[in-house]
Design a protein around this motif. Structure first.
Motif, PDB file in Angstrom:
ATOM      1  N   TYR A  54      34.238  48.304  40.127  1.00  0.00           N
ATOM      2  CA  TYR A  54      34.319  46.844  40.080  1.00  0.00           C
ATOM      3  C   TYR A  54      35.677  46.326  40.550  1.00  0.00           C
ATOM      4  O   TYR A  54      35.989  45.151  40.368  1.00  0.00           O
ATOM      5  CB  TYR A  54      34.047  46.348  38.654  1.00  0.00           C
ATOM      6  N   GLY A  55      36.488  47.207  41.163  1.00  0.00           N
ATOM      7  CA  GLY A  55      37.796  46.776  41.645  1.00  0.00           C
ATOM      8  C   GLY A  55      38.688  46.327  40.502  1.00  0.00           C
ATOM      9  O   GLY A  55      38.600  46.844  39.384  1.00  0.00           O
ATOM     10  N   ASN A  56      39.542  45.384  40.783  1.00  0.00           N
ATOM     11  CA  ASN A  56      40.402  44.813  39.741  1.00  0.00           C
ATOM     12  C   ASN A  56      39.559  43.897  38.870  1.00  0.00           C
ATOM     13  O   ASN A  56      39.082  42.851  39.315  1.00  0.00           O
ATOM     14  CB  ASN A  56      41.552  44.040  40.382  1.00  0.00           C
ATOM     15  N   SER A 219      42.933  55.471  33.859  1.00  0.00           N
ATOM     16  CA  SER A 219      43.584  54.658  34.883  1.00  0.00           C
ATOM     17  C   SER A 219      43.113  53.225  34.713  1.00  0.00           C
ATOM     18  O   SER A 219      41.914  52.942  34.807  1.00  0.00           O
ATOM     19  CB  SER A 219      43.254  55.158  36.290  1.00  0.00           C
ATOM     20  N   THR A 220      44.032  52.319  34.422  1.00  0.00           N
ATOM     21  CA  THR A 220      43.665  50.914  34.220  1.00  0.00           C
ATOM     22  C   THR A 220      44.511  50.014  35.095  1.00  0.00           C
ATOM     23  O   THR A 220      45.472  50.447  35.732  1.00  0.00           O
ATOM     24  CB  THR A 220      43.848  50.508  32.740  1.00  0.00           C
ATOM     25  N   GLU A 221      44.149  48.715  35.103  1.00  0.00           N
ATOM     26  CA  GLU A 221      44.795  47.761  35.993  1.00  0.00           C
ATOM     27  C   GLU A 221      46.273  47.562  35.693  1.00  0.00           C
ATOM     28  O   GLU A 221      47.039  47.146  36.573  1.00  0.00           O
ATOM     29  CB  GLU A 221      44.079  46.400  35.905  1.00  0.00           C
ATOM     30  N   ASP A 222      46.711  47.827  34.466  1.00  0.00           N
ATOM     31  CA  ASP A 222      48.118  47.621  34.136  1.00  0.00           C
ATOM     32  C   ASP A 222      48.954  48.881  34.297  1.00  0.00           C
ATOM     33  O   ASP A 222      50.111  48.929  33.863  1.00  0.00           O
ATOM     34  CB  ASP A 222      48.261  47.079  32.704  1.00  0.00           C
ATOM     35  N   TYR A 391      37.326  33.878  38.980  1.00  0.00           N
ATOM     36  CA  TYR A 391      36.651  33.530  37.724  1.00  0.00           C
ATOM     37  C   TYR A 391      35.274  32.937  37.977  1.00  0.00           C
ATOM     38  O   TYR A 391      34.346  33.113  37.177  1.00  0.00           O
ATOM     39  CB  TYR A 391      37.530  32.545  36.946  1.00  0.00           C
ATOM     40  N   LEU A 392      35.118  32.211  39.085  1.00  0.00           N
ATOM     41  CA  LEU A 392      33.833  31.573  39.400  1.00  0.00           C
ATOM     42  C   LEU A 392      32.862  32.531  40.077  1.00  0.00           C
ATOM     43  O   LEU A 392      31.680  32.216  40.204  1.00  0.00           O
ATOM     44  CB  LEU A 392      34.053  30.353  40.294  1.00  0.00           C
ATOM     45  N   ASN A 393      33.347  33.688  40.525  1.00  0.00           N
ATOM     46  CA  ASN A 393      32.488  34.650  41.211  1.00  0.00           C
ATOM     47  C   ASN A 393      32.110  35.847  40.357  1.00  0.00           C
ATOM     48  O   ASN A 393      31.105  36.507  40.634  1.00  0.00           O
ATOM     49  CB  ASN A 393      33.183  35.156  42.488  1.00  0.00           C
ATOM     50  N   ASP A 394      32.911  36.148  39.337  1.00  0.00           N
ATOM     51  CA  ASP A 394      32.687  37.331  38.522  1.00  0.00           C
ATOM     52  C   ASP A 394      31.361  37.229  37.772  1.00  0.00           C
ATOM     53  O   ASP A 394      31.043  36.194  37.174  1.00  0.00           O
ATOM     54  CB  ASP A 394      33.836  37.510  37.528  1.00  0.00           C
TER      55      ASP A 394
END
Length: 488
Positions: A54-56, A219-222, A391-394
């Motif tokens: 799901y990417g970021n 492995s995470t986004e941060d 936010y409007l596309n997720d």
């Protein structure tokens, strides 16, 4: 002493049953859920890292682009906004009565404060027919207007009743040697308020699980990494909470009188009959209450065909408001493409026209990638900068509901009177206020309790990571914002 065989089953050679055909069977593969199969000697090829399919996944960042964060020390934020400078009224009614003075009487709507005075000169219109008048009398909600160029208002609008008259004051006229204007006009205070809400979350892991190594590399986004699975869970809880801080600011809703949240929460969720959820006003709610809302941008028209007319209608509304020159568009995918098509259609003979001008100059090289999108454009006296809002596309946020297409936000700052400071201050149109003082900063608190992970605050054989924030969003001059909604 007798011999006791405690060896595991299969320690001695087993009988062999040959397969009738050379085929692959499920028994040829290792089942990770079957601990017994790990007794065999061959190591499977393990991919130690998770696939980021799901990417970021984080959504925050919108408010950092358009606003700021500032501390406060109170339970409530109060600010005031200027009213309009000039005097104008809509929904004015008149009763036709040819041959009598009442044909020139105009009645303001109930509840309107009448600021028109005798000797004011006014423009009176029904939208297309317009006449200039001088005011001869004011009594309560009734204004007597005498036309400069006609005998009476019937001669302008006809001998018919109307409730859609509009008027505005453009000056005054007095004879020589008389007293000045009677009465004065005092501005009314127009104030708005918002209150912060407390947002919490928590992550917990037992001491045993905290000490257990896994075969998947976290492995995470941060940037969290390692072979301890609880690190991933703790990191994702933090990332989710940071997104919630922004989502509450965007989606927050005040609890209305008679609502279930206000009346029926009871003792659920640690609320009581006297301490009910109060909510907070987020950006969407503020725009719907005090801003501009456009439904179904571009409609069902062909790409680019209906969008420009809709957009020009929006510009006319901006002209009536603050007319702020620079604006930012945060859009979902479909609406962003509508804007791209709208701009492209103006380049030549229409959308998808073979005579349309190029989106950009290029040398027709095979390696050259064409850019069929636009990051900004100018229309009328306004500049617009367009970007996709994740936010409007997720699919797990507004991309799930699909009723919000985008938002237009004015760039720059606004000047308002701050009730606490007692002076005019400049603030971004959107900004977050969070509770903070010398004793406690509640912008983004986190702490560890339990007896694991370096904390020794209780006998609980676990580590509890707590997150807390207390904040609200201030939407100033919401009349300059546009919310794009989809109703069908």
């Amino acid at each position: 002493m007798g011999f006791v065989d405690n060896s595991p089953a299969g320690a001695f050679p087993a009988s062999i049953t040959p397969m009738p055909k050379k085929v692959t069977q499920p028994t040829n593969y290792i089942d990770f859920n079957d601990a017994g199969q790990w007794a065999q000697q061959y190591l499977p090829e393990l991919y130690e890292q998770e696939v980021e399919r799901y990417g970021n996944r984080t959504l925050s960042g919108f408010l950092r682009m358009v606003g700021a964060e500032m501390p406060m020390t109170s339970d409530q934020v109060v600010w005031s906004e200027q009213n309009r400078l000039h005097i104008a009224y809509e929904g004015v009614s008149r009763t036709s009565s040819a041959g009598t003075a009442s044909t020139n009487n105009l009645t303001l709507a109930t509840g309107e404060n009448n600021a028109v005075r005798v000797n004011n000169t006014v423009v009176v219109s029904d939208g297309f027919k317009t006449v200039k008048c001088i005011v001869s009398d004011v009594s309560g909600q009734v204004i007597t207007c005498l036309p400069y160029t006609e005998a009476d208002l019937d001669a302008v609008f006809g001998a018919v009743d109307s409730t859609s008259i509009k008027l505005f004051v453009y000056g005054s006229e007095f004879p020589k040697g008389v007293n000045g204007m009677g009465g004065s006009i005092n501005p009314q205070l127009k104030s708005y308020t918002n209150s912060p809400v407390i947002i919490k979350d928590q992550f917990e892991v037992s001491g045993s699980d905290a000490a257990q190594i896994g075969w998947v590399e976290v492995s995470t986004e941060d940037g969290t990494s390692g072979y301890l699975w609880y690190l991933k869970a703790e990191s994702e809880t933090r990332l989710r909470f940071e997104d919630y801080l922004e989502m509450v600011s965007v989606e927050g809703e005040l609890a209305a009188t008679g609502s279930g949240a206000l009346d029926d929460m009871g003792t659920n969720g640690q609320f009581t009959a006297t301490v009910a959820p109060k909510g907070t006003q987020g950006m969407f709610a503020a725009i719907e209450e005090r801003g501009l809302v456009w439904n179904n941008f571009a409609g069902a028209a062909a790409p680019g065909a209906g969008a420009l007319g809709d957009f020009d209608a929006i510009l006319k509304q901006l002209d009536k408001q603050g007319a702020i020159e620079e604006n930012m568009l945060f859009l979902n995918r479909a609406t962003a493409l509508d804007f791209d098509d709208m701009i492209a259609a103006q380049a030549g003979g229409g959308y998808a026209s073979t005579t349309a001008a190029s989106y950009g100059l290029f040398d027709n090289e095979a390696e050259m990638a064409l850019n069929f999108g636009f990051g900004g454009f100018r229309r009328g006296s306004y500049d617009f900068y367009k970007t996709d809002w994740k936010y409007l596309n997720d699919a797990t946020t507004r991309g799930l509901t699909k009723d919000i297409d985008g938002v237009m936000i004015p760039a720059g700052t606004s000047t308002v009177y701050d009730q606490m400071l007692g002076s005019n201050i400049r603030r971004p149109f959107l900004h977050v206020r969070y509770r903070a003082s010398e004793a406690d900063d509640r912008r983004m608190k986190n702490w560890i309790t339990g007896s694991v992970g370096g904390a020794y605050t209780s006998s609980l054989d676990a580590m509890q990571v707590h997150f807390l924030s207390e904040r609200c969003l201030i939407t100033q001059a919401a009349n300059n914002f546009v919310l794009f909604k989809a109703t069908a």
